[in-house]
Design an enzyme around this catalytic site. Structure first.
Site, PDB file in Angstrom:
ATOM      1  N   ASN A 114      -2.197   0.280   6.620  1.00 62.20           N
ATOM      2  CA  ASN A 114      -1.689  -0.950   7.232  1.00 62.20           C
ATOM      3  C   ASN A 114      -0.748  -1.757   6.326  1.00 62.20           C
ATOM      4  O   ASN A 114      -0.673  -2.975   6.426  1.00 62.20           O
ATOM      5  CB  ASN A 114      -2.845  -1.796   7.775  1.00 62.20           C
TER       6      ASN A 114
ATOM      7  N   LYS B 232       0.821  -1.217   0.000  1.00 64.90           N
ATOM      8  CA  LYS B 232       0.000   0.000   0.000  1.00 64.90           C
ATOM      9  C   LYS B 232       0.861   1.277   0.000  1.00 64.90           C
ATOM     10  O   LYS B 232       2.071   1.219   0.253  1.00 64.90           O
ATOM     11  CB  LYS B 232      -0.938  -0.036   1.210  1.00 64.90           C
TER      12      LYS B 232
ATOM     13  N   TYR C  91     -12.420  -2.588  -3.932  1.00 61.41           N
ATOM     14  CA  TYR C  91     -12.954  -2.738  -2.575  1.00 61.41           C
ATOM     15  C   TYR C  91     -14.486  -2.691  -2.549  1.00 61.41           C
ATOM     16  O   TYR C  91     -15.072  -2.350  -1.506  1.00 61.41           O
ATOM     17  CB  TYR C  91     -12.384  -1.649  -1.671  1.00 61.41           C
TER      18      TYR C  91
ATOM     19  N   GLU D 248      -9.574 -11.017  -7.326  1.00 61.00           N
ATOM     20  CA  GLU D 248      -8.611  -9.927  -7.176  1.00 61.00           C
ATOM     21  C   GLU D 248      -7.442 -10.058  -8.154  1.00 61.00           C
ATOM     22  O   GLU D 248      -6.964  -9.055  -8.691  1.00 61.00           O
ATOM     23  CB  GLU D 248      -8.111  -9.884  -5.729  1.00 61.00           C
TER      24      GLU D 248
ATOM     25  N   HIS E 282      -2.178  -5.449   1.589  1.00 60.57           N
ATOM     26  CA  HIS E 282      -3.452  -6.156   1.436  1.00 60.57           C
ATOM     27  C   HIS E 282      -3.152  -7.557   0.937  1.00 60.57           C
ATOM     28  O   HIS E 282      -2.220  -7.755   0.158  1.00 60.57           O
ATOM     29  CB  HIS E 282      -4.352  -5.445   0.417  1.00 60.57           C
TER      30      HIS E 282
HETATM   31  P1  CMP Z   1      -7.502  -4.568   3.592  1.00 58.60           P
HETATM   32  O1  CMP Z   1      -7.086  -5.957   3.886  1.00 58.60           O
HETATM   33  O2  CMP Z   1      -6.836  -3.900   2.446  1.00 58.60           O
HETATM   34  O3  CMP Z   1      -9.092  -4.545   3.334  1.00 58.60           O
HETATM   35  C1  CMP Z   1      -9.890  -3.410   3.589  1.00 58.60           C
HETATM   36  C2  CMP Z   1      -9.157  -2.342   4.341  1.00 58.60           C
HETATM   37  O4  CMP Z   1      -9.971  -1.391   4.986  1.00 58.60           O
HETATM   38  C3  CMP Z   1      -8.346  -2.982   5.444  1.00 58.60           C
HETATM   39  O5  CMP Z   1      -7.264  -3.684   4.893  1.00 58.60           O
HETATM   40  C4  CMP Z   1      -8.015  -1.754   6.295  1.00 58.60           C
HETATM   41  O6  CMP Z   1      -6.820  -1.107   5.864  1.00 58.60           O
HETATM   42  C5  CMP Z   1      -9.187  -0.806   6.038  1.00 58.60           C
HETATM   43  N1  CMP Z   1     -10.011  -0.621   7.226  1.00 58.60           N
HETATM   44  C6  CMP Z   1     -10.214   0.546   7.861  1.00 58.60           C
HETATM   45  N2  CMP Z   1     -11.033   0.381   8.917  1.00 58.60           N
HETATM   46  C7  CMP Z   1     -11.356  -0.931   8.968  1.00 58.60           C
HETATM   47  C8  CMP Z   1     -12.179  -1.722   9.851  1.00 58.60           C
HETATM   48  N3  CMP Z   1     -12.820  -1.199  10.876  1.00 58.60           N
HETATM   49  N4  CMP Z   1     -12.268  -3.055   9.587  1.00 58.60           N
HETATM   50  C9  CMP Z   1     -11.634  -3.597   8.518  1.00 58.60           C
HETATM   51  N5  CMP Z   1     -10.858  -2.888   7.653  1.00 58.60           N
HETATM   52  C10 CMP Z   1     -10.703  -1.571   7.883  1.00 58.60           C
END
Ligand code: CMP
Length: 140
Positions: A113, A10, A50, A127, A116
């Site tokens: 974070n 990311k 998403y 995906e 993904h």
């Molecule tokens: P990712 O695995 O990329 O999938 C969706 C993303 O939404 C997740 O990682 C997080 O970075 C983001 N996100 C933000 N808030 C939340 C939440 N409360 N629960 C899950 N994903 C979240």
């Protein structure tokens, strides 16, 4: 069984210059990069990727973040690749991620974070196809 999974490094991790360290973790765990590209996602691309989170309160911030800078999109292949990648990443919230995982080491917040990874065989298939044509994947 041999599987393929989609991985995204990311914008936060790209900005930290951590692309190489993250890919090294995949390779050291026995996953092979069979497709890769760097891309600055458009709003439409991020929203489509998403789509399952469309109704969640964090959707707008998620799309904003994922379009804030370039990402590295990869297909990882290997035995049990989907679960293995999720183990390497650690919990979605870096504060809950086990020590030594990518998110524990490279991320601070649930929004930014670092990585993904596909969460099931069904999402992996969708995906991978979302980002790569069949002829862009290079089995070894
Ligand atoms: P990712 O695995 O990329 O999938 C969706 C993303 O939404 C997740 O990682 C997080 O970075 C983001 N996100 C933000 N808030 C939340 C939440 N409360 N629960 C899950 N994903 C979240």
């Amino acid at each position: 069984a041999t599987e393929r999974t989609l991985s995204i490094i990311k914008p936060d991790a790209v900005a930290k210059n951590a692309i190489g360290e993250i890919i090294a973790r995949f390779e050291k765990a026995g996953l092979q990069v069979v497709a890769a590209k760097m891309q600055h996602l458009s709003q439409e691309q991020a929203e489509g990727f998403y789509a399952e989170h469309k109704e969640r309160p964090f959707f707008k911030d998620l799309v904003g973040f994922m379009t804030s800078g370039p990402v590295v999109v990869q297909v990882l292949e290997g035995d049990n690749a989907i679960a293995k990648n999720r183990e390497l990443m650690g919990a979605t919230n870096p504060k809950e991620a086990a020590p030594g995982t990518i998110r524990a080491d490279f991320a601070e917040t649930i929004d930014a974070n670092a990585v993904h990874g596909s969460d099931s065989p069904e999402s992996a298939q969708r995906e991978v196809a979302y980002f790569f044509h069949a002829d862009e994947i290079c089995p070894r």
